[in-house]
Structure formats: structure tokens, C-alpha cells
Motif scaffolding. Sequence first.
Motif, short mmCIF file in Angstrom:
data_model
loop_
_atom_site.label_atom_id
_atom_site.label_comp_id
_atom_site.label_asym_id
_atom_site.label_seq_id
_atom_site.Cartn_x
_atom_site.Cartn_y
_atom_site.Cartn_z
N VAL A 135 1.01 -1.27 0.07
CA VAL A 135 0.00 0.04 0.06
C VAL A 135 0.72 1.23 0.03
O VAL A 135 0.73 2.29 -0.84
CB VAL A 135 -1.00 -0.05 1.09
CG1 VAL A 135 -1.80 1.33 1.34
CG2 VAL A 135 -1.95 -1.06 1.17
N VAL A 136 1.88 1.38 0.82
CA VAL A 136 2.84 2.26 0.70
C VAL A 136 3.47 2.64 -0.47
O VAL A 136 3.81 3.80 -0.78
CB VAL A 136 3.94 2.40 1.90
CG1 VAL A 136 5.12 3.09 1.61
CG2 VAL A 136 3.65 2.23 3.24
N ARG A 137 3.67 1.42 -1.24
CA ARG A 137 4.40 1.55 -2.61
C ARG A 137 3.39 2.01 -3.70
O ARG A 137 3.88 2.77 -4.68
CB ARG A 137 4.88 0.13 -3.06
CG ARG A 137 5.97 0.35 -4.25
CD ARG A 137 6.12 -1.18 -4.64
NE ARG A 137 6.56 -2.00 -3.52
CZ ARG A 137 6.41 -3.28 -3.15
NH1 ARG A 137 5.89 -3.99 -4.19
NH2 ARG A 137 7.05 -3.89 -2.15
N THR A 138 2.14 1.78 -3.63
CA THR A 138 1.04 2.18 -4.81
C THR A 138 0.00 3.27 -4.32
O THR A 138 -0.46 3.89 -5.14
CB THR A 138 0.25 0.68 -4.81
OG1 THR A 138 -0.38 0.44 -3.89
CG2 THR A 138 1.39 -0.27 -5.54
N ALA A 139 -0.14 3.63 -3.11
CA ALA A 139 -1.08 4.63 -2.58
C ALA A 139 -0.90 5.98 -3.05
O ALA A 139 0.51 6.41 -3.22
CB ALA A 139 -1.36 4.58 -1.37
N THR A 140 -1.87 6.62 -3.63
CA THR A 140 -1.72 8.03 -4.12
C THR A 140 -1.93 8.96 -3.18
O THR A 140 -2.10 10.17 -3.37
CB THR A 140 -2.52 8.15 -5.21
OG1 THR A 140 -4.04 7.92 -5.19
CG2 THR A 140 -1.97 7.18 -6.43
N CYS A 141 -2.12 8.53 -1.82
CA CYS A 141 -2.32 9.91 -0.73
C CYS A 141 -1.43 9.30 0.19
O CYS A 141 -0.82 8.10 0.33
CB CYS A 141 -3.56 9.64 -0.25
SG CYS A 141 -4.29 8.09 0.53
N PRO A 142 -1.13 10.06 1.30
CA PRO A 142 -0.25 9.87 2.29
C PRO A 142 -0.57 8.63 3.38
O PRO A 142 -1.96 8.41 3.19
CB PRO A 142 -0.18 10.84 3.33
CG PRO A 142 -0.55 12.13 2.46
CD PRO A 142 -1.44 11.45 1.35
#
Length: 280
Positions: A135-142
Motif C-alpha cells: 500500500v505504501v508503494r502504490t497509494a496516491t495519498c499519504p
Amino acid sequence: MRRILVPTDFSEQAQYAFEVAINIARRTGAAIKLLHVVEMPRSASFSATGDVVYHDNMEQLYIMRLMEATKTNMSKLIAKVSHTGVEVVQEVDVDSIVNKIKRVIAADNVDLIVMGSKGSSGMDEFLIGSNTEKVVRTATCPVLTIKTSNPEFDVKEIVLASNFRREVGKAMDAFKYFQKLFDARLHLVYINTPGAFESSSNLRSKLAHAADKYDLHNYTINVYNDTIEEDGILHFAEDINADMIMMATHGRTGLSHLLSGSIAEDLVNHTSRPVLTYQL
């Protein structure tokens, strides 16, 4: 900040994340979506309308009962964690976790993900990593990663680790927002390693320039020597007893991620401190 997403697997760490999200929501007035994803069986597929199609009646029955149990667990979690004054909605779906989270971010205009993590290490980390890391690698928000109980979440000392090159400017508004939200002190740190050594005076000048450029307030400038960047960030955060670490990540995937890795994702796996990441 208007919307916070909290993925949950009903683990202790997921509950800790929910508690932190409640704290942030009370400070910002944001609403929370609590999401649980039942991983889609391999024998299932999608119809033309996007519905999940099962190829085995027993499997379909199993998934239906699992969904019912999940909804019960979700209700128990919401009742267990005090959220007076905070709007909390819940969603349960059958999908892959990362794909579902990406769709919710887009559909709900999510401003922040707060996610619990057990971390991973060794061969498990090398082969698949944790869901949180993905999720850290792909999320477009913090994404704010939580591993320990911290319902008060009183953040006063924040480490901002970076090389402070031009691209980090994309993340600075988010980092400044969190500093202001908690009225915290920001510790800018550059990890000086043997493989890319620079004089301390040059690095301090670089950090001072970045602080002026991004109009930072209530901050310190630090150059920290260590063998590798990840260890340097962890050791510096320990030395000042930091309440949170903030880092930008390039969100590489596939072979490029395997070859180059990511310091931010390594930190998410290896530190017990909260880590706020922002994908550039």
C-alpha cells in the motif's frame, strides 16, 4: 482533511491504527471509512458487470458465511473503540487488498490511510513483503503506518529524512500539514554514508536552503553519519526519541523495486515508530 481510510484485518495492530485515526479525525473533523477485504479465491472471476463469479457452490457458501462473520467482527471493533463525535462508516468487500484500496482512494477522495502493520523480515519480506508495504508503494495519498498502541498520538518530535532534492517538494505540503496539525518540532536529517560522503558544512547548507525554500518553521538541521541510510534514520530517531518519521517514496514496483528497494518501505517494516510516507 476530510476522509481517512483505515484498512483492518481485526489484528491488534489494525485496532491501534483505528485508534490513531480517531485521534486525527477529532483534530481535523474528518470522517473515517473502516475497510475489510476478503481476499478473492483463485477460482473466482469477474463477470462483464464487474460482479464476482464463483465456480463452486460450496466456495460461494463459504465466502458468504465469511462475509457475515466479518461484518460481525467489524461491528465489534467499532463498538470496542470509542469514536464519539467522529463519523465512522464500514465496508466489507471481496477483492485483492491493494486493488480495493486503490479504488476506494479514487472513489472517496481519500486524504490519508492509517494502517496497522506487523512488519516483515527475512525471506518473507524479500519474496512478498507485507500488505502495508504494498500500500505504501502504490497509494496516491499519504500513508501512516502504526505498529504499537498509541491512542493519544501526541506527536511532538518529527523526523523528516530526505536527500532534499527537487522532487521532495511534491511531498512538503503534506509534511508541513502534519507538523502544523500537532504543533510539532521538525528535525530535518540527512544521513551521510561512506558511499556518498559529503562534508557536514555542505550538507547543512543544503538543508538550510531547503528549509528556506519550503518556508519551514520550528525545525532543526541535522547531519547524521552511519553506514547505511536506513540505519541512520532509525538511530537518529532513537537518539531524539522521535514520535514519528516522515519520508517520501518513489513507489517503484516490479523489477526496479526488487533491484533498488525503498528506504521508506524498509522503515515501515523495521521500525516500531509511526511512519508517514508520501509517494512522489
